[in-house]
Structure formats: C-alpha cells, structure tokens
Design a protein around this motif. Structure first.
Motif, short mmCIF file in Angstrom:
data_model
loop_
_atom_site.label_atom_id
_atom_site.label_comp_id
_atom_site.label_asym_id
_atom_site.label_seq_id
_atom_site.Cartn_x
_atom_site.Cartn_y
_atom_site.Cartn_z
N VAL A 10 0.84 -1.20 0.00
CA VAL A 10 0.00 0.00 0.00
C VAL A 10 0.88 1.25 0.00
O VAL A 10 0.62 2.22 -0.72
N ALA A 11 1.95 1.23 0.81
CA ALA A 11 2.87 2.37 0.87
C ALA A 11 3.52 2.63 -0.49
O ALA A 11 3.63 3.78 -0.94
N LYS A 12 3.94 1.56 -1.17
CA LYS A 12 4.57 1.69 -2.49
C LYS A 12 3.57 2.27 -3.49
O LYS A 12 3.92 3.16 -4.29
N GLU A 13 2.34 1.78 -3.46
CA GLU A 13 1.32 2.26 -4.39
C GLU A 13 1.01 3.74 -4.16
O GLU A 13 0.81 4.51 -5.11
N ALA A 14 0.99 4.16 -2.87
CA ALA A 14 0.65 5.54 -2.55
C ALA A 14 1.86 6.47 -2.61
O ALA A 14 1.70 7.70 -2.59
N GLY A 15 3.07 5.88 -2.67
CA GLY A 15 4.28 6.70 -2.71
C GLY A 15 4.59 7.35 -1.39
O GLY A 15 5.11 8.48 -1.34
N VAL A 16 4.30 6.62 -0.29
CA VAL A 16 4.59 7.15 1.05
C VAL A 16 5.29 6.06 1.84
O VAL A 16 5.51 4.95 1.36
N SER A 17 5.63 6.35 3.11
CA SER A 17 6.31 5.37 3.95
C SER A 17 5.30 4.43 4.61
O SER A 17 4.11 4.75 4.73
N VAL A 18 5.80 3.28 5.08
CA VAL A 18 4.95 2.32 5.79
C VAL A 18 4.36 2.93 7.05
O VAL A 18 3.16 2.76 7.33
N PRO A 19 5.17 3.65 7.88
CA PRO A 19 4.57 4.27 9.07
C PRO A 19 3.44 5.24 8.74
O PRO A 19 2.46 5.32 9.49
N THR A 20 3.55 5.94 7.62
CA THR A 20 2.47 6.85 7.23
C THR A 20 1.18 6.09 6.92
O THR A 20 0.09 6.47 7.34
N VAL A 21 1.32 4.97 6.19
CA VAL A 21 0.15 4.13 5.90
C VAL A 21 -0.48 3.63 7.20
O VAL A 21 -1.70 3.66 7.37
N SER A 22 0.37 3.16 8.11
CA SER A 22 -0.12 2.65 9.37
C SER A 22 -0.90 3.71 10.14
O SER A 22 -1.98 3.44 10.69
N GLN A 23 -0.38 4.93 10.17
CA GLN A 23 -1.05 6.02 10.89
C GLN A 23 -2.38 6.38 10.24
O GLN A 23 -3.38 6.61 10.94
N VAL A 24 -2.41 6.40 8.91
CA VAL A 24 -3.66 6.73 8.22
C VAL A 24 -4.73 5.68 8.53
O VAL A 24 -5.87 6.01 8.85
N LEU A 25 -4.37 4.41 8.44
CA LEU A 25 -5.34 3.34 8.64
C LEU A 25 -5.80 3.24 10.09
O LEU A 25 -6.90 2.77 10.37
N ARG A 26 -4.94 3.68 11.03
CA ARG A 26 -5.34 3.68 12.44
C ARG A 26 -6.00 4.99 12.85
O ARG A 26 -6.51 5.10 13.96
N GLY A 27 -5.99 5.97 11.96
CA GLY A 27 -6.59 7.26 12.27
C GLY A 27 -5.78 8.07 13.27
O GLY A 27 -6.34 8.84 14.04
N THR A 28 -4.45 7.90 13.26
CA THR A 28 -3.58 8.62 14.19
C THR A 28 -2.58 9.48 13.40
O THR A 28 -2.47 9.38 12.19
N GLY A 29 -1.84 10.29 14.14
CA GLY A 29 -0.78 11.08 13.52
C GLY A 29 -1.30 12.31 12.80
O GLY A 29 -2.49 12.45 12.52
N ARG A 30 -0.37 13.22 12.49
CA ARG A 30 -0.72 14.45 11.75
C ARG A 30 -0.43 14.22 10.27
O ARG A 30 0.69 14.42 9.81
N ILE A 31 -1.45 13.83 9.57
CA ILE A 31 -1.31 13.49 8.15
C ILE A 31 -2.17 14.46 7.34
O ILE A 31 -3.33 14.70 7.70
N SER A 32 -1.61 15.01 6.26
CA SER A 32 -2.37 15.94 5.43
C SER A 32 -3.54 15.22 4.76
O SER A 32 -3.49 14.00 4.54
N GLU A 33 -4.57 15.97 4.43
CA GLU A 33 -5.74 15.40 3.78
C GLU A 33 -5.37 14.77 2.44
O GLU A 33 -5.89 13.70 2.07
N LYS A 34 -4.46 15.42 1.72
CA LYS A 34 -4.03 14.90 0.42
C LYS A 34 -3.35 13.54 0.57
O LYS A 34 -3.64 12.59 -0.17
N THR A 35 -2.45 13.43 1.54
CA THR A 35 -1.74 12.16 1.77
C THR A 35 -2.70 11.08 2.25
O THR A 35 -2.64 9.93 1.83
N ARG A 36 -3.61 11.46 3.13
CA ARG A 36 -4.59 10.50 3.64
C ARG A 36 -5.44 9.93 2.50
O ARG A 36 -5.67 8.73 2.42
N ASP A 37 -5.88 10.81 1.59
CA ASP A 37 -6.69 10.36 0.47
C ASP A 37 -5.90 9.41 -0.43
O ASP A 37 -6.45 8.41 -0.92
N LYS A 38 -4.61 9.71 -0.65
CA LYS A 38 -3.77 8.84 -1.49
C LYS A 38 -3.64 7.45 -0.88
O LYS A 38 -3.73 6.43 -1.58
N VAL A 39 -3.45 7.41 0.43
CA VAL A 39 -3.29 6.12 1.11
C VAL A 39 -4.59 5.31 1.05
O VAL A 39 -4.59 4.11 0.74
#
Length: 337
Positions: A10-39
């Motif tokens: 999922v991280a490779k497909e979205a072009g982000v790091s694994v921790p970022t994917v994990s945070q988006v899916l858990r609903g944690t962390g300070r993630i921009s709306e654009k990055t969240r939508d990509k993930v």
C-alpha cells in the motif's frame, strides 16, 4: 498471482512510507488530507484488509468475540445470535459462532481454538458434563466470559431465563382452562434448563393436587415433537393439555395432532416456550411462553460488553422472565366445559 496486499505494498502504491500508511489506517498522527486520500485510495485499489490480530497485539485490545452454543440449527438460537451480532457489530466487534452439539470434548477443542486465536470475549452455553479443566482453562487465560442459559456458577457472568417460573405460569394457565391431565413434552436429558422447567411444571401440578405429572422426552425439533406427540397420545389418551420444552417441539406436537385428526386448542391444548418467529404464524398460531430471543441476545451482548469494560466488577447474573402469549393452541378443556 500477486501476494496479498500488505502495508508495504500500500505504501509503495501511494508513494509514502509504511509508518504513514499505518497512521492513516489507524486514524492517528498528523497526516495531510491529500496524503490521507492517497493512502486510502491505494488501500481500496489493492483491496487491503488490516490484520486484526496484529492490530490487537499492538493495541492490547481484541475486537473479536466467540459464541460457543448448542444446536445452532434451532431457530431460538439463531434469533439469539442475531440479537448478539446486531448489538456487538454496532460497538465495533465481530462475532464467530461454533456449535458444540452438546459434546463436551468437541466444546473443549473449540474453546482451545478460540484461545489460540486470541478472542476478546466469550459467550458460552456450557455443554452437559463440561469438565473442571475447561472452566480452569478459561479462568487461567482471563477471557471475559458470559455463560448463557446454563449457569456454570464458576464466577462467570450469566444470562438466563426464569425457567421454573415460566413453566409454572404455563401449567397454571392450562389448569385455569379446566385441564386436569397435563403432560410435559420435550427434552432428552435432565440438563439444568430442563430440570428447572420440569420443576416448575411438577410443583404447580402438586399445588393444584394434580400430580404426579407425565414427563415425555423428545428431541427439541419438529419431527421429534411430532413423533413424541403420537406416542404420548397413544399411551396417555387422557391427556388434554401439554406444556412443551420449546416452540419447535410444540409446533411438531401440533403437526402430530393434525395427523391424528385432532385440532390443537379444540381437542388438546399446547403451550410452547421461546416465542420464535414461527410461533406466531403456525397453523394454528402457537400459545407460548415468550422470552423475545432477539432481545435476549442483545441483553447477553450487553453483559459481555460491561464485563470487557469493567473486568474487576463482581460477577453478574441476569435472568429474564417469560411472558404468556395466548394464541390459538390453548382453550377450555372440553371435558370440563
């Protein structure tokens, strides 16, 4: 064939790091709306499903509940399960159901499997002759547990029915209609539930000076109830009223009477127990002791949720009363009318 999607894919497909994917899916962390939508778009495209057991290990919370029950095919149990699932799913829990068929050895294997897979709670109808080792196993692993119908009296929460009270009301109703020869039909062994129901029936007969009663066993299904009713009528033609161990037995008994050319209510009065959906649409509609199985399932689920929320609270016992629902299978005894 490509392997199953992971956080890394999922991280490779979205072009982000694994921790970022994990945070988006858990609903944690300070993630921009654009990055969240990509993930989220990448996860949807890859059909990614989170590993709930891994998540439970990280959070220390498991959202899967096991329900170990007896006779899954019984419509009463199906309606209880529906009530359990309806409430628990609104609270974010998933429910998996296994049928012991009242076999203690089979039950032991099922409970061990639930423990291995780390269920967050257990709803349980203990099988007849459940060994002490099974109770010790659940206590050792500190699984939030609520017993159902059969009270194990081992420090677990319990939800059940006031069985003796219910069959006493049913028997009293038949006596009030003038019936003097009343049988108890259904059940094949003296489980605690059947013992309680028989006690209510026998004590009420004794109170009216009509004992001893007639106990006629059968399996708790329509075919068994039909065959048992034929045998009962052949052996005890004097019986004009029947209290049944469950609605399925009662519906079968009504079919048995029809086979004999008799009409439930007019010739012999029949009372069921449970008030499953089929009771109201029987031919004729069945008089029964109603416990509202779907609602009962919701109460069972709520007691488990309370136990999960407060693991140190004292054990709780909740027993519901049954209500007499009068339909067409009971009427005044023709012999005394």
């Amino acid at each position: 064939m490509a392997g199953k999607p992971t956080l890394a894919t999922v991280a490779k497909e979205a072009g982000v790091s694994v921790p970022t994917v994990s945070q988006v899916l858990r609903g944690t962390g300070r993630i921009s709306e654009k990055t969240r939508d990509k993930v989220l778009e990448a996860a949807k495209k890859l059909r990614y499903v989170p590993d709930s057991r891994a998540a439970a290990m990280r959070s220390g919370e498991n959202r899967e509940i096991g329900f170990v029950i007896n006779q899954l095919a019984n419509p009463f149990n199906a309606e209880v399960i529906s009530g359990v699932v309806d409430l628990l799913e609104t609270e974010g829990f998933m429910v998996s159901v296994l049928d012991t068929r009242d076999d203690a050895a089979r039950q032991g294997r099922q409970l061990e499997a639930f423990i291995r897979h780390g269920r967050g709670g257990l709803l349980w109808v203990p099988a007849t002759e459940t060994p002490d080792e099974t109770f010790d196993l659940l206590t050792t692993h500190q699984i939030p547990t609520v017993t159902f119908l059969r009270n194990a009296c081992r420090g677990f929460d319990h939800v059940g029915i006031r069985n003796a009270e219910a069959t006493s009301i049913a028997t009293d109703h038949l006596v009030s209609l003038g019936h003097r020869h009343i049988a108890y039909l259904g059940g094949t062994d003296m489980t605690i539930v059947r013992r309680q129901r028989v006690d209510g029936y026998e004590q009420t007969l004794a109170r009216h000076g009509l004992g001893p009663g007639i106990l006629w066993p059968s399996g708790d299904n329509k075919l068994a109830g039909l065959e048992a009713m034929l045998d009962l009528h052949r052996t005890h033609p004097e019986v004009t009223g029947v209290v049944c161990n469950g609605d399925m037995v009662a519906l079968g008994a009504c079919l048995g009477l029809a086979r004999l050319g008799l009409q439930p209510g007019r010739d012999i009065s029949i009372i069921g127990f449970d008030d499953i959906q089929d009771a109201a649409v029987g031919t004729p509609p069945l008089t029964t002791m109603a416990v509202s199985p779907h609602s009962l399932g919701g109460k069972l689920a709520r007691v488990l949720l309370d136990r999960i929320a407060e693991p140190e609270a004292p054990p709780r016992v909740l027993e519901v009363s049954a209500e007499l629902v009068m339909r067409d299978t009971t009427a005044k005894c023709r012999e005394t009318a």
